[in-house]
Design an enzyme around this catalytic site. Structure first.
Site, mmCIF file in Angstrom:
data_model
loop_
_atom_site.group_PDB
_atom_site.id
_atom_site.type_symbol
_atom_site.label_atom_id
_atom_site.label_comp_id
_atom_site.label_asym_id
_atom_site.label_seq_id
_atom_site.Cartn_x
_atom_site.Cartn_y
_atom_site.Cartn_z
ATOM 1 N N ALA A 183 48.536 97.107 -40.595
ATOM 2 C CA ALA A 183 47.093 96.786 -39.957
ATOM 3 C C ALA A 183 47.235 96.999 -38.437
ATOM 4 C CB ALA A 183 46.665 95.339 -40.137
ATOM 5 N N GLY B 159 50.701 96.252 -44.080
ATOM 6 C CA GLY B 159 49.299 96.912 -44.719
ATOM 7 C C GLY B 159 49.600 98.166 -45.299
ATOM 8 N N GLU C 192 50.957 97.556 -48.661
ATOM 9 C CA GLU C 192 50.153 96.738 -49.343
ATOM 10 C C GLU C 192 49.298 97.939 -49.927
ATOM 11 O OE1 GLU C 192 50.146 92.280 -47.862
ATOM 12 O OE2 GLU C 192 49.639 93.802 -46.311
#
Length: 254
Positions: free
Chosen positions: A66, A107, A110
């Site tokens: 992220a 992220g 993920e």
């Protein structure tokens, strides 16, 4: 001056190709990038000429995580900036294939795990290093990772930030297969094309059934699977597939 798109979308045969396009930030997953990704995913999902999707970050990286510059000033309580933007990929009915080269961290890891099939280049690395930033994974890293690799390895990765190389990720079940980096995109697109030639109703229902297995008990999952199986009888795909088998000819799915 118009800003360059952070997600590039193009058709490759019957596959939709999505490429994260923020190389100057190692494809950091900013709010804007995730909005653009969600829009592109939904557009391909609605396109009847697209049978499967491939998501990649390019030949050298998937996504480094992220966008920390956006996240650092935020304070609790705050808007759930992850949920609305990040979960779109999990709502797509068509299969989504992650083609991962280089780092898929935080992220990025993920996001790859939200996809249905993960194909890794031999250069790929997977990790959840959020603990070093004073937080934990917030887009499924503690949940999907444990289901993929087991509690022991997930604990190790989440608590220490240890990364998996492509070979270990394949051995543990995090990725479906590992290919040489130069063949990564071609392999992922070939899988997407193969899926796109199959009956779309059966493909979407098969994806739904497998995903349900992670969200319910075995008994409930078996009942759900049986209901889905029976629902496909009478569809064009079932009629053609079984007729072709009996006629000893290749099926011609529409």
């Amino acid at each position: 001056m118009t800003e360059a798109p952070m997600v590039l979308a193009e058709r490759r045969g019957r596959a939709g190709l999505l490429t994260l396009n923020r190389p100057q930030a190692r494809n950091a997953l900013s709010d804007r990038l995730m909005e653009e990704l969600g829009t592109a995913l939904l557009a391909f999902d609605a396109d009847p000429d697209v049978g499967a999707l491939v998501l990649t970050g390019g030949p050298d990286r998937f996504a480094a995580g992220a966008d920390i510059r956006e996240m650092a000033p935020r304070r609790y309580p705050m808007e759930d900036f992850i949920g609305r933007r990040w979960e779109t990929v999990t709502r797509i009915r068509k299969p989504v294939i992650a083609a991962v080269a280089g780092p898929a961290l935080g992220g990025g890891c993920e996001l790859a795990m939200m996809c249905d099939i993960v194909i890794a280049a031999d250069t790929a690395r997977f990790g959840q290093p959020e603990i070093g930033l004073g937080v934990i994974p917030g887009a499924g890293g503690t949940q999907r990772l444990a289901r993929a690799v087991g509690k022991a390895v997930a604990m190790d990765m989440v608590l220490t930030g240890r990364q998996l190389d492509a070979a270990e990720a394949e051995r543990l079940g995090l990725v479906a297969r590992v290919v040489p980096a130069e063949r990564l995109l071609a392999e992922a697109l070939a899988i997407a094309e193969r899926i796109a030639l199959l009956p779309p109703d059966a493909v979407a229902i098969a994806k739904d059934a497998v995903n349900r297995s992670f969200e319910t008990t075995l008994a409930e999952g078996l009942r759900y699977e049986r209901a889905l199986f029976l629902s496909l009888f009478g569809t064009a795909g079932q009629r053609e597939g079984m007729a072709a088998f009996l006629d000893k000819r290749p099926p011609r799915f529409r």
